[in-house]
Design an enzyme around this catalytic site. Sequence first.
Site, PDB file in Angstrom:
ATOM      1  CB  CYS A  91      -0.983  -0.038   1.167  1.00  0.00           C
ATOM      2  SG  CYS A  91      -2.384   1.100   0.963  1.00  0.00           S
ATOM      3  CG  HIS A 107      -3.637  -3.633   2.990  1.00  0.00           C
ATOM      4  ND1 HIS A 107      -2.697  -3.215   3.895  1.00  0.00           N
ATOM      5  CD2 HIS A 107      -4.205  -2.505   2.490  1.00  0.00           C
ATOM      6  CE1 HIS A 107      -2.704  -1.900   3.975  1.00  0.00           C
ATOM      7  NE2 HIS A 107      -3.603  -1.442   3.120  1.00  0.00           N
ATOM      8  CD  GLU A 114      -1.520  -6.458   5.122  1.00  0.00           C
ATOM      9  OE1 GLU A 114      -1.803  -5.321   5.551  1.00  0.00           O
ATOM     10  OE2 GLU A 114      -1.046  -6.668   3.988  1.00  0.00           O
TER      11      GLU A 114
END
Length: 534
Positions: free
Chosen positions: A385, A511, A513
Amino acid sequence: MAVTKYIFITGGVVSSLGKGITAASLGRLLKSRGLSVSLQKFDPYINVDPGTMSPYQHGEVYVTEDGAETDLDVGHYERFVDQNLSKYANVTTGRIYQTVLDKERRGDYLGKTVQVIPHITNEIKERVMMVEKISPVKPEVVITEIGGTVGDIESLPFLEAIRQLKFEIGRDKVLYIHVTLVPYIRAAGELKTKPSQHSVKELRSIGIQPDILVCRTEKDLSEDIKAKLALFCDVDRQAVIQLKDAASIYEVPLMLAEEGLDCEVIKRLGLKCQEADLAEWEEMVQRVRGLDKKVTVGLVGKYVDLQDAYLSVVESLNHAGFQYNTEVNIKWIDAEEIEKEGPNRLLQDVNAILVPGGFGERGIEGKIATAGYARKNKVPFLGICLGMQCAVIEFARNVCGLTGANSSEFDPDSPHPVVNLMSEQENIANMGGTMRLGAYPCRLAEGTVSQQAYGQQEISERHRHRYEINNNYREMLEEHQMKISGQSPDGKLVEMIELPDHPWFVACQFHPELKSRPNRPHPLFLGLIKAALI
């Protein structure tokens, strides 16, 4: 058709006992028995959601597929149960009051005096039941975690609502689990049950009798201690569940299974299911216990004083490490420290570098310098990001020769705004829930490192940002050998970049994750750790 059963998890004595991990672990155990499970978290703060809260206040904001900004515990739920949850997985006091006040303004209450009981508690109950109604597959079990600590004023309406639900939907369909602390007094050499007794007394004073106690402890509970807790808290002896401190959170489902938590839940709710199949989870935990390699990843961020601000990033690094039998040591580096003394000393001993997301100007030049260090020194790099935006700014300045290149977020007067506000964001005044949020498709360029990592061209990833790479500079970036390796299907938005002449220099606007699982690590984290091991 199976009737949905409801499990409510409360916490007592102190905060941070691990109610979220307990809820997630129970979800894992029930799912391993073939039951369909959904989870949700009620938070007692008055913010509508955690989206506008500082990470120092609340840790990371976890974004769901449908774009809800939620509590970090929702991330635990998704990782443990391995399924995507929705915006209904997290509800705050602020959201409840906002909904009730909107109804009052519309006249939905027909002139009645709006009160905590019944209007607020009814709205809470509606949100509890909503999970059953909106799920594509009707869950057989809904696990609801009540945030805060029993005795807090803020959580009283939630506790009252779940008390009422037992009578409205039937006693045989509701189960209360209370997570409590049995502290060890080192000077006396004793475990003390009194705090748990008082916590249960507080819960019972508002009409809730816990069915099961999950007792957090650093020492084994003797049979005498368990019997004492059962007697004074009025629960069955087999319903006193020990939960010791664990070396890894992924051991917790196995510890609770050994204590018989899932068996007790199944018996009390009358659930019909198979024996638990935890083979995959057990194999994963065995790998966690036997990691024989090590790498150090330098995580350069703005909120490193509170590591929960990057919880999903940390867990994703660990997941990738499990796959390669590698312990991932994270070196926490404040981006402002790099601004003060440069990156060389702080980054010289790391095997890989990760620059995560964030908002605001503080520490930005440190993140930009970090991207430059990774590029020039061929250190494996993953930018997420804001991390991607910093990598592009550094490249524009130092490779493309665009002096003063920046993001319009940090320098509105930059002569080269290589990162710019999305056009649809330009006239938005409110901060909450107004970003590009949730899952968006991305098309990867054939033959790129990113495409090889994913093993496919069409992917979907979750976003949380307002600014994008400025398309006016794309041609110049590519002329200087920065590869646009991923973009939106219409080609209008840059989603991923990479540098070809580098062991692993990959950055993404989304993102990753948020989609990593302990048993299915995310491809970009796998790529970073693999490169770090070379």
